[in-house]
Design a protein around this motif. Structure first.
Motif, PDB file in Angstrom:
ATOM      1  N   SER A  21       0.835  -1.099  -0.016  1.00  0.00           N
ATOM      2  CA  SER A  21      -0.225   0.300  -0.010  1.00  0.00           C
ATOM      3  C   SER A  21       0.857   1.281  -0.152  1.00  0.00           C
ATOM      4  O   SER A  21       1.877   1.452   0.589  1.00  0.00           O
ATOM      5  CB  SER A  21      -0.654   0.242   1.493  1.00  0.00           C
ATOM      6  N   ALA A  26      -3.890   0.031   5.804  1.00  0.00           N
ATOM      7  CA  ALA A  26      -3.908  -1.677   5.869  1.00  0.00           C
ATOM      8  C   ALA A  26      -4.626  -2.236   4.785  1.00  0.00           C
ATOM      9  O   ALA A  26      -5.495  -1.451   4.191  1.00  0.00           O
ATOM     10  CB  ALA A  26      -3.816  -2.207   6.966  1.00  0.00           C
ATOM     11  N   LEU A  27      -3.485  -3.321   3.721  1.00  0.00           N
ATOM     12  CA  LEU A  27      -4.038  -4.422   3.096  1.00  0.00           C
ATOM     13  C   LEU A  27      -5.078  -5.423   3.916  1.00  0.00           C
ATOM     14  O   LEU A  27      -4.142  -6.247   4.207  1.00  0.00           O
ATOM     15  CB  LEU A  27      -3.061  -4.056   1.540  1.00  0.00           C
ATOM     16  N   ASP A  28      -6.366  -5.793   3.117  1.00  0.00           N
ATOM     17  CA  ASP A  28      -7.342  -6.844   3.445  1.00  0.00           C
ATOM     18  C   ASP A  28      -6.672  -8.472   2.520  1.00  0.00           C
ATOM     19  O   ASP A  28      -6.941  -8.315   1.113  1.00  0.00           O
ATOM     20  CB  ASP A  28      -8.436  -6.889   3.635  1.00  0.00           C
ATOM     21  N   ASP A  29      -5.962  -8.893   3.260  1.00  0.00           N
ATOM     22  CA  ASP A  29      -5.042 -10.113   2.029  1.00  0.00           C
ATOM     23  C   ASP A  29      -6.758 -10.825   1.266  1.00  0.00           C
ATOM     24  O   ASP A  29      -6.627 -10.986   0.023  1.00  0.00           O
ATOM     25  CB  ASP A  29      -4.570 -10.663   2.355  1.00  0.00           C
ATOM     26  N   VAL A  30      -8.002 -11.106   1.882  1.00  0.00           N
ATOM     27  CA  VAL A  30      -9.198 -11.283   1.591  1.00  0.00           C
ATOM     28  C   VAL A  30      -9.806 -10.705   0.663  1.00  0.00           C
ATOM     29  O   VAL A  30     -10.559 -11.041  -0.804  1.00  0.00           O
ATOM     30  CB  VAL A  30      -9.921 -11.565   2.786  1.00  0.00           C
ATOM     31  N   VAL A  31     -10.151  -9.414   0.353  1.00  0.00           N
ATOM     32  CA  VAL A  31      -9.863  -8.089  -0.562  1.00  0.00           C
ATOM     33  C   VAL A  31      -9.293  -8.732  -1.576  1.00  0.00           C
ATOM     34  O   VAL A  31      -9.422  -8.675  -2.821  1.00  0.00           O
ATOM     35  CB  VAL A  31     -10.254  -6.873   0.586  1.00  0.00           C
ATOM     36  N   SER A  49      -1.470 -11.724   4.527  1.00  0.00           N
ATOM     37  CA  SER A  49      -1.153 -10.614   4.427  1.00  0.00           C
ATOM     38  C   SER A  49       0.052 -10.600   5.725  1.00  0.00           C
ATOM     39  O   SER A  49       0.450 -11.526   6.327  1.00  0.00           O
ATOM     40  CB  SER A  49      -2.321  -9.915   5.436  1.00  0.00           C
ATOM     41  N   GLU A  52       1.268  -6.794   9.791  1.00  0.00           N
ATOM     42  CA  GLU A  52       0.202  -6.481   9.750  1.00  0.00           C
ATOM     43  C   GLU A  52      -0.546  -5.154   9.174  1.00  0.00           C
ATOM     44  O   GLU A  52      -0.897  -4.131   8.985  1.00  0.00           O
ATOM     45  CB  GLU A  52       0.565  -4.725  11.362  1.00  0.00           C
ATOM     46  N   GLY A  53      -0.439  -5.504   7.638  1.00  0.00           N
ATOM     47  CA  GLY A  53      -0.834  -5.283   6.133  1.00  0.00           C
ATOM     48  C   GLY A  53      -0.305  -4.516   5.676  1.00  0.00           C
ATOM     49  O   GLY A  53      -1.166  -3.933   5.346  1.00  0.00           O
ATOM     50  N   VAL A  56       0.152  -7.728   1.677  1.00  0.00           N
ATOM     51  CA  VAL A  56       0.394  -8.935   1.255  1.00  0.00           C
ATOM     52  C   VAL A  56       0.875  -9.683   0.141  1.00  0.00           C
ATOM     53  O   VAL A  56       1.632  -9.774  -1.085  1.00  0.00           O
ATOM     54  CB  VAL A  56      -1.363  -8.268   0.572  1.00  0.00           C
TER      55      VAL A  56
END
Length: 90
Positions: A21, A26-31, A49, A52-53, A56
């Protein structure tokens, strides 16, 4: 006499890279995984992730390698967030 037949060989190309990012978000690995699957549905995506995001790690498997520019444009379009793509530990 037999005629020549072509036998198809499925080749799977595995590519690993990181999505970082640019903004302090924070980047969400699921999204991200869902966005990648939506954009390139014929590929298999694994996301995790890290730190801490902050980024990823991603593994893509499919019949072709995606160029870094195509990945960057596609990911930014799907997430609507500025990111940078780092491949091969660079």
């Amino acid at each position: 006499m037999s005629s020549g037949t072509d036998t198809a060989v499925d080749v799977t190309i595995r590519t690993s890279f990181e999505v970082h990012s640019i903004d302090p978000v924070a980047l969400d690995d699921v999204v991200l995984g869902r966005a990648l699957s939506d954009r390139w549905p014929t590929m298999t995506w694994t996301t995790q992730s890290q730190d801490e995001g902050r980024f990823v790690s991603v593994t893509a498997e499919g019949s072709r390698a995606l160029p870094p520019d195509e990945l960057l444009i596609g990911i930014q379009a799907e997430l609507e967030t500025p990111v940078r793509v780092v491949s091969d530990g660079r």
